[in-house]
Design an enzyme around this catalytic site. Structure first.
Site, PDB file in Angstrom:
ATOM      1  N   SER A  13      21.128   2.315 -34.927  1.00 42.07           N
ATOM      2  CA  SER A  13      20.057   1.376 -35.249  1.00 42.07           C
ATOM      3  C   SER A  13      20.538  -0.052 -35.467  1.00 42.07           C
ATOM      4  O   SER A  13      19.732  -0.982 -35.446  1.00 42.07           O
ATOM      5  CB  SER A  13      19.300   1.850 -36.496  1.00 42.07           C
ATOM      6  OG  SER A  13      20.122   1.785 -37.642  1.00 42.07           O
ATOM      7  N   LYS A  73      20.714  -1.853 -43.003  1.00 35.89           N
ATOM      8  CA  LYS A  73      19.803  -2.634 -42.162  1.00 35.89           C
ATOM      9  C   LYS A  73      20.003  -4.110 -42.471  1.00 35.89           C
ATOM     10  O   LYS A  73      20.726  -4.496 -43.390  1.00 35.89           O
ATOM     11  CB  LYS A  73      18.337  -2.259 -42.425  1.00 35.89           C
ATOM     12  CG  LYS A  73      17.991  -0.795 -42.237  1.00 35.89           C
ATOM     13  CD  LYS A  73      18.023  -0.343 -40.800  1.00 35.89           C
ATOM     14  CE  LYS A  73      17.656   1.132 -40.672  1.00 35.89           C
ATOM     15  NZ  LYS A  73      17.855   1.645 -39.296  1.00 35.89           N
TER      16      LYS A  73
END
Length: 246
Positions: A56, A111
């Site tokens: 990701s 993230k």
């Protein structure tokens, strides 16, 4: 006549206990306990290791990267409480942060911070807008072969839409959603691999107290998908070792 002072004898070190004696085991036991306590305290309050096991954040962080996380920067969580120790920094736009996931208890994920408390965010055609301004994101990776589509997991956003927008007709997609406003003490986090990232678009905001720390440097990396024996050694990526990409 002056008397010469006799040189003082240095005290002798106590003799080491015989190997495998009771005193020997006690010495080693005390050493083991102290080392274990030091490692636990360091792991809890100072540093932690983190292994990238999803794509990701590609190409910023690759699967098989080993990251040392600085837990002092944002203030480590205080065990068994909902509070954090004071840190010397606050999350800023663009910061890469390791945090505890609400959607998967006990899991730490990484993230990039794209929204701070009070920010209004929207995405139009895959372009992220913050407070009405399109954001330049050179780190973002896109895959045009993955089609955009409605995602029912994103319907939570309806509770944070601007007042003039209708919740009943809201149909968010991966690349088209908002505008939504980030509430107090919450943050909006997204992966750099935008078309293959399970992030705040789907599971919501991140609480400040859930943030674990910021990547300090990559201390090891190898290609986990390499078709080689003993990949941990034969598929090393030494060129990635060092400060992590920002």
């Amino acid at each position: 006549m002056k008397r010469r002072r006799r040189p003082t004898k240095k005290p002798k070190n106590p003799p080491r206990p015989p190997r495998f004696s009771r005193a020997w085991f006690l010495d080693w036991g005390r050493t083991a306990v102290l080392v274990t306590l030091f490692l636990i305290l360091s792991r809890t309050f100072l540093m932690a290791t983190f292994v990238i096991d999803s794509g990701s954040m590609e190409e910023t962080l690759l699967v098989g990267d080993f990251v040392l996380v600085n837990k002092v920067s944002l203030g480590a969580p205080i065990p068994f409480t909902n509070s954090n120790f004071p840190g010397y920094a606050q999350p800023e736009h663009g910061d890469i942060i390791v945090f505890r996931a609400d959607h998967s208890p006990g899991l730490d994920i990484v993230k990039r911070t794209v929204g701070l408390p009070g920010d209004t965010l929207r995405m139009d055609g895959g372009i992220l807008y913050r407070n009405g301004v399109a954001i330049d994101e050179p780190y973002v990776r896109r895959n045009p072969r993955i089609p955009d589509s409605f995602d029912p997991k994103m319907l939570w956003q309806a509770d944070y839409l601007l007042p003039e927008l209708s919740r009943d007709t809201y149909r968010p997609t991966r690349d088209n959603w908002g505008p939504i406003t980030v509430p107090e003490a919450r943050y909006f986090m997204m992966g750099d691999n935008r078309d293959d990232s399970f992030d705040s678009r789907s599971w919501g905001f991140v609480e400040r107290r859930k943030m674990q720390g910021t990547p300090l440097f990559l201390y090891y990396s190898y290609d986990r998908e390499a078709l080689k024996p003993f990949r941990f050694l034969t598929a090393m990526r030494p060129g990635r070792i060092g400060p992590p990409p920002r």
